[in-house]
Design a protein around this motif. Sequence first.
Motif, mmCIF file in Angstrom:
data_model
loop_
_atom_site.group_PDB
_atom_site.id
_atom_site.type_symbol
_atom_site.label_atom_id
_atom_site.label_comp_id
_atom_site.label_asym_id
_atom_site.label_seq_id
_atom_site.Cartn_x
_atom_site.Cartn_y
_atom_site.Cartn_z
ATOM 1 N N ARG A 54 0.951 -1.159 -0.117
ATOM 2 C CA ARG A 54 0.014 -0.151 -0.241
ATOM 3 C C ARG A 54 0.982 1.227 -0.008
ATOM 4 N NH1 ARG A 54 -3.091 -3.345 3.564
ATOM 5 N NH2 ARG A 54 -1.883 -2.205 5.379
ATOM 6 N N THR A 55 2.003 1.354 0.694
ATOM 7 C CA THR A 55 2.885 2.564 0.891
ATOM 8 C C THR A 55 3.441 2.707 -0.546
ATOM 9 O OG1 THR A 55 3.123 1.850 3.332
ATOM 10 C CG2 THR A 55 4.777 3.351 1.933
ATOM 11 N N ASN A 56 3.857 1.697 -1.175
ATOM 12 C CA ASN A 56 4.638 1.803 -2.336
ATOM 13 C C ASN A 56 3.600 2.050 -3.600
ATOM 14 O OD1 ASN A 56 6.908 0.889 -1.380
ATOM 15 N ND2 ASN A 56 6.721 -1.385 -2.136
ATOM 16 N N GLY A 57 2.382 1.730 -3.448
ATOM 17 C CA GLY A 57 1.372 2.269 -4.480
ATOM 18 C C GLY A 57 1.084 3.655 -4.210
ATOM 19 N N ARG A 58 1.326 4.404 -2.987
ATOM 20 C CA ARG A 58 0.948 5.548 -2.704
ATOM 21 C C ARG A 58 2.168 6.491 -3.218
ATOM 22 N NH1 ARG A 58 -1.446 3.901 2.349
ATOM 23 N NH2 ARG A 58 0.766 4.176 3.227
ATOM 24 N N PHE A 59 3.453 6.228 -2.968
ATOM 25 C CA PHE A 59 4.676 6.500 -3.711
ATOM 26 C C PHE A 59 4.454 6.786 -5.030
ATOM 27 C CE2 PHE A 59 6.701 5.746 0.579
ATOM 28 C CZ PHE A 59 6.896 7.087 0.968
ATOM 29 N N ALA A 60 4.115 5.542 -5.752
ATOM 30 C CA ALA A 60 4.075 5.215 -7.296
ATOM 31 C C ALA A 60 3.043 6.299 -7.702
ATOM 32 C CB ALA A 60 3.592 3.900 -7.635
ATOM 33 N N ARG A 61 1.663 6.438 -7.077
ATOM 34 C CA ARG A 61 0.755 7.512 -7.763
ATOM 35 C C ARG A 61 1.261 8.873 -7.541
ATOM 36 N NH1 ARG A 61 -2.794 3.798 -4.978
ATOM 37 N NH2 ARG A 61 -2.822 4.952 -3.158
ATOM 38 N N ALA A 62 2.140 9.154 -6.522
ATOM 39 C CA ALA A 62 2.583 10.392 -6.207
ATOM 40 C C ALA A 62 3.754 10.860 -7.193
ATOM 41 C CB ALA A 62 3.315 10.452 -4.668
ATOM 42 N N ASP A 63 4.395 9.780 -7.499
ATOM 43 C CA ASP A 63 5.315 9.776 -8.657
ATOM 44 C C ASP A 63 4.837 10.236 -10.083
ATOM 45 O OD1 ASP A 63 7.676 9.811 -6.908
ATOM 46 O OD2 ASP A 63 7.730 7.357 -7.292
ATOM 47 N N ARG A 64 3.572 9.545 -10.399
ATOM 48 C CA ARG A 64 3.017 9.909 -11.491
ATOM 49 C C ARG A 64 2.490 11.318 -11.612
ATOM 50 N NH1 ARG A 64 1.428 4.304 -10.883
ATOM 51 N NH2 ARG A 64 -0.568 4.942 -10.091
ATOM 52 N N LEU A 65 1.826 11.727 -10.475
ATOM 53 C CA LEU A 65 1.413 13.064 -10.299
ATOM 54 C C LEU A 65 2.252 14.081 -10.115
ATOM 55 C CD1 LEU A 65 -1.792 12.245 -7.880
ATOM 56 C CD2 LEU A 65 -1.714 12.382 -10.411
ATOM 57 N N ALA A 66 3.346 13.749 -9.779
ATOM 58 C CA ALA A 66 4.455 14.944 -9.614
ATOM 59 C C ALA A 66 4.595 15.614 -10.985
ATOM 60 C CB ALA A 66 5.873 14.412 -9.041
ATOM 61 N N PRO A 67 5.028 15.145 -11.991
ATOM 62 C CA PRO A 67 5.320 15.840 -13.293
ATOM 63 C C PRO A 67 4.121 16.807 -13.469
ATOM 64 C CG PRO A 67 5.695 13.791 -13.584
ATOM 65 C CD PRO A 67 5.279 13.499 -12.396
ATOM 66 N N TYR A 68 2.848 16.379 -13.265
ATOM 67 C CA TYR A 68 1.938 17.253 -13.713
ATOM 68 C C TYR A 68 1.432 18.507 -12.683
ATOM 69 C CZ TYR A 68 0.447 13.174 -16.704
ATOM 70 O OH TYR A 68 0.696 12.088 -17.570
ATOM 71 N N VAL A 69 1.896 18.301 -11.511
ATOM 72 C CA VAL A 69 1.725 19.109 -10.332
ATOM 73 C C VAL A 69 2.747 20.478 -10.690
ATOM 74 C CG1 VAL A 69 2.056 19.610 -8.110
ATOM 75 C CG2 VAL A 69 0.956 17.646 -8.606
#
Length: 326
Positions: free
Chosen positions: A35-50
């Motif tokens: 679950r923690t890795n999944g949250r980090f992966a989603r954050a990594d995917r969203l970071a460029p757009y932010v």
Amino acid sequence: MPVGRRPPPAGPAAVGTAGGTAHAAVRTAPGRRRRTNGRFARADRLAPYVLVAPAVLIIAGLRLYPLALGVNFSFTGDGDRNGQNVGLDNYAALFDDPLFTASLRNVGLLVLLLPVAVAVPGLLATFIYLKVPGHRVYRSVYFFPAVLSPVIIGAVFNLLLAFDGPANSLLGAVGLGPIDWLGDPGTAMYAVVGVHIWATFGMGLVVFLAGFATLDASLIDAARVDGASLPKVVRHVVVPGLSRTVQFVVVTTMIGMLTSMFGLLYVMTGGGPEGSTYLPEYYIWFQQGQMSRPALASAASTVLFGVMLVVGMLQLAILRRSGRED
């Protein structure tokens, strides 16, 4: 518990409870980690757009939205028809206007002269990089014209290119007749473009010098050892190695020639003689500022944007194809 007696050993129930807790912790740790890795992966995917979002909002608010308003305004009328929807009437009026069609012909002339505008800073940057004789002089004075105002440059060249000015005096000294540089419709546009190239080549030269910093110097050394002449080094080593830089300079130089020559045109020729030095940007200013026809000026701006877009895409396509062939 009495002193001296050891505590009784843990019974099977206690051992079972401790073992069950340990096994449960072992079983739940991978799930929590997933679950923690999944949250980090989603954050990594969203970071460029932010990170890109502020720039996108600024471009959309300050560039795209005004552009859409200008295009929409070009379909409205001027004068008595102010604010009314007139369809394509403004565009029909543009292409019926000899001044506007002359400005489009001059855009074609700029496209033909573009290789000269790119070759001048490219060759000077090559001379500086290869340290040919005189490269220190180029390095010390190349950027000086770029810091001068177009009004100052235009005034100076008005004196130099006057019919009785220094340029014609030099031609007379070698037995050539005087040329009406700015008064002859056949030479005026070439004179203004030449002054523009002289005034702006410093920016392209800086970009080329930055590109040379990424060029593999061993390739040039190998070409020199093989006895290649300077033109062959430039053609077969420098140009392919700086293909991305050349593409950037070509596009930015073309945009500058289409949108940054107003000052020179206003000071040197005022659009004359006989409208021979009109460019779309000068036509836009004339319709907006002198004729009070903002809707027609918006239509001309839209056409200019389309011309710049098409010319830029064609140039990039040609340069990429030539790069693949090399």
